[in-house]
Scaffold this motif. Structure first.
Motif, PDB file in Angstrom:
ATOM      1  N   SER A 164      51.944  35.954  53.057  1.00  0.00           N
ATOM      2  CA  SER A 164      50.693  36.664  53.328  1.00  0.00           C
ATOM      3  C   SER A 164      49.530  35.992  52.605  1.00  0.00           C
ATOM      4  O   SER A 164      49.678  35.465  51.501  1.00  0.00           O
ATOM      5  N   LEU A 165      48.369  36.060  53.231  1.00  0.00           N
ATOM      6  CA  LEU A 165      47.127  35.572  52.621  1.00  0.00           C
ATOM      7  C   LEU A 165      46.197  36.721  52.255  1.00  0.00           C
ATOM      8  O   LEU A 165      45.049  36.487  51.879  1.00  0.00           O
ATOM      9  N   ALA A 166      46.687  37.950  52.349  1.00  0.00           N
ATOM     10  CA  ALA A 166      45.814  39.117  52.214  1.00  0.00           C
ATOM     11  C   ALA A 166      45.091  39.173  50.879  1.00  0.00           C
ATOM     12  O   ALA A 166      43.940  39.626  50.817  1.00  0.00           O
ATOM     13  N   ASP A 167      45.748  38.743  49.808  1.00  0.00           N
ATOM     14  CA  ASP A 167      45.120  38.861  48.490  1.00  0.00           C
ATOM     15  C   ASP A 167      44.423  37.583  48.040  1.00  0.00           C
ATOM     16  O   ASP A 167      43.961  37.495  46.907  1.00  0.00           O
ATOM     17  N   ARG A 168      44.314  36.601  48.930  1.00  0.00           N
ATOM     18  CA  ARG A 168      43.710  35.312  48.562  1.00  0.00           C
ATOM     19  C   ARG A 168      42.187  35.397  48.655  1.00  0.00           C
ATOM     20  O   ARG A 168      41.627  35.828  49.658  1.00  0.00           O
ATOM     21  N   THR A 169      41.522  34.973  47.613  1.00  0.00           N
ATOM     22  CA  THR A 169      40.056  34.900  47.610  1.00  0.00           C
ATOM     23  C   THR A 169      39.576  33.465  47.437  1.00  0.00           C
ATOM     24  O   THR A 169      38.375  33.232  47.338  1.00  0.00           O
TER      25      THR A 169
ATOM     26  N   ALA B 174      41.534  48.447  49.103  1.00  0.00           N
ATOM     27  CA  ALA B 174      41.177  47.407  48.135  1.00  0.00           C
ATOM     28  C   ALA B 174      42.170  47.375  46.980  1.00  0.00           C
ATOM     29  O   ALA B 174      42.632  46.303  46.566  1.00  0.00           O
ATOM     30  N   ALA B 175      42.519  48.547  46.461  1.00  0.00           N
ATOM     31  CA  ALA B 175      43.458  48.612  45.348  1.00  0.00           C
ATOM     32  C   ALA B 175      44.833  48.120  45.771  1.00  0.00           C
ATOM     33  O   ALA B 175      45.528  47.443  44.995  1.00  0.00           O
ATOM     34  N   ARG B 176      45.234  48.435  46.990  1.00  0.00           N
ATOM     35  CA  ARG B 176      46.538  48.010  47.486  1.00  0.00           C
ATOM     36  C   ARG B 176      46.673  46.494  47.476  1.00  0.00           C
ATOM     37  O   ARG B 176      47.749  45.940  47.240  1.00  0.00           O
ATOM     38  N   HIS B 177      45.574  45.778  47.735  1.00  0.00           N
ATOM     39  CA  HIS B 177      45.619  44.320  47.779  1.00  0.00           C
ATOM     40  C   HIS B 177      45.003  43.656  46.546  1.00  0.00           C
ATOM     41  O   HIS B 177      44.927  42.424  46.498  1.00  0.00           O
ATOM     42  N   GLY B 178      44.556  44.455  45.588  1.00  0.00           N
ATOM     43  CA  GLY B 178      43.957  43.894  44.388  1.00  0.00           C
ATOM     44  C   GLY B 178      42.652  43.180  44.654  1.00  0.00           C
ATOM     45  O   GLY B 178      42.359  42.147  44.036  1.00  0.00           O
ATOM     46  N   LEU B 179      41.840  43.738  45.544  1.00  0.00           N
ATOM     47  CA  LEU B 179      40.585  43.109  45.952  1.00  0.00           C
ATOM     48  C   LEU B 179      39.399  44.016  45.659  1.00  0.00           C
ATOM     49  O   LEU B 179      39.545  45.240  45.571  1.00  0.00           O
TER      50      LEU B 179
END
Length: 381
Positions: free
Chosen positions: A216-221, A94-99
């Protein structure tokens, strides 16, 4: 409730044109007609080999896992008597992706996530965008879903055509960068596939091999229904340990977790996840991505010297897709010359004239291209 209506005759690929065309289908191992061996993967090219083959078939980075990671994993073995506790690793991801932690689910490799999605998402019209990794379709079919294929056009470089995806598709699966084409789709184009009531699954198993992880879309909410899958097995050489994760809305994470077995990720794998998400590891992965990009460019340049070979590009993953006449026979000859490459005819949208090549160091590439040129010359003789 999931539909179990018969699966219609699928689309196969005309090797002479590279375009989808209706055709006969061969039965799959589960008795379902798919027209392609969806369970064939790169490791089959080297498993049980009776020769010392240089592996260009499997997309795991060579020379991995690094010594520091093996040491961390070895240290975790003293705790094997305890049941796995994934909280710390989940927090690290979670921390790696800011989620938030509630948007993370750890899995036994990214492949497990496809099985969970097939079981947990009550899709009525699932669509898989091909050519791509075949496990998503296989998992959906195993769960009783009728799967539709969107076949991207070779003449367009296998780029995404958003209007090709049916508007009422309620589950869409696409890879980015895509295996085996190595195409990196624009993030905005993928986000544009989101719809109310649709689950949009983006397989980013190779995104950490892309410099800067651009697109990347990994950090998109802000993308409704988005599910991003990540793997730690490719960059870090952990295919035998099985570790990956899902990034999604909390309700989706809860639904997937509900159909997941108890303690699905081992303690050593959890240790690896935590270690690979730490800042020093991320910096190392970034350096590796830069090296891979340079080595891929060298491979593409060397292949361009062979008139018979066409390289699919621009490429962004740690592999290249190539097309050449008689690829199946050349693949066999390459094995005799000491090289294993990935056949392309098991991917919907491709055919027997396609091969996938993992990117390796320049010395390995130079040896391979010499062998490939020899195999081609012999096939023309």
């Amino acid at each position: 409730m999931r539909s179990r209506i018969p699966i219609p005759t699928p689309m196969s690929t005309d090797p002479s044109a590279g375009l989808p065309t209706s055709g006969s289908a061969a039965p799959a191992a589960d008795g379902v007609s798919t027209g392609f061996d969806l369970r064939h993967h790169g490791d089959a090219e080297v498993r049980g080999a009776d020769a010392d083959l240089t592996d260009l078939a499997v997309n795991v980075r060579a020379g991995t896992p690094p010594d520091w990671l093996k040491a961390r994993i070895a240290d975790s073995l003293d705790g094997l008597a305890a049941y796995p506790d994934g909280r710390t690793a989940r927090e690290a991801v979670a921390a790696r992706h800011g989620l938030p932690v509630g948007r993370v689910l750890l899995t036994a490799g990214a492949a497990e996530a496809f099985v969970l999605l097939a079981r947990a998402i009550p899709a009525q019209r699932p669509v898989v965008v091909h050519p791509q990794f075949t496990e998503p379709e296989a998992a959906l079919r195993d769960a009783g879903h009728t799967v539709e294929r969107v076949i991207l056009d070779e003449r367009n470089g296998f780029r995404l055509a958003p209007d090709a995806v049916p508007e009422d598709a309620d589950l869409v699966v696409i890879g980015n960068p895509t295996n085996p084409t190595s195409v990196l789709h624009p993030a905005d184009a993928l986000a544009g596939l989101a719809r109310p009531g649709r689950t949009l699954v983006v397989d980013e198993a190779f995104m950490d091999a892309v410099p800067g992880e651009r697109e990347s879309l990994a950090d998109r909410t802000d993308v409704p229904g988005l599910v991003v899958l990540r793997s730690l097995t490719k960059t870090w050489g952990l295919a035998g340990l099985r570790i990956g994760y899902v990034l999604a809305e909390p309700d989706t994470v809860t639904a997937l977790e509900r159909v997941q077995p108890l303690w699905p990720v081992s303690s050593p794998a959890l240790t690896a996840a935590e270690a690979c998400c730490a800042p020093p590891a991320l910096a190392e992965a970034a350096r590796a991505a830069d090296r891979t990009a340079a080595d891929r460019a060298h491979l593409a340049d060397r292949l361009a010297q062979l008139a018979e070979v066409r390289v699919c590009g621009p490429a962004a993953g740690p592999f290249l897709l190539i097309r050449l006449p008689g690829a199946m026979a050349i693949r066999t000859r390459l094995r005799e010359l000491g090289f294993a490459v990935r056949r392309g005819d098991t991917f919907p949208g491709l055919g027997p004239d396609w091969l996938r090549l993992a990117v390796r160091d320049r010395a390995t590439t130079d040896r391979f291209v010499i062998a490939l040129a020899k195999a081609i010359a012999e096939s023309d003789a």
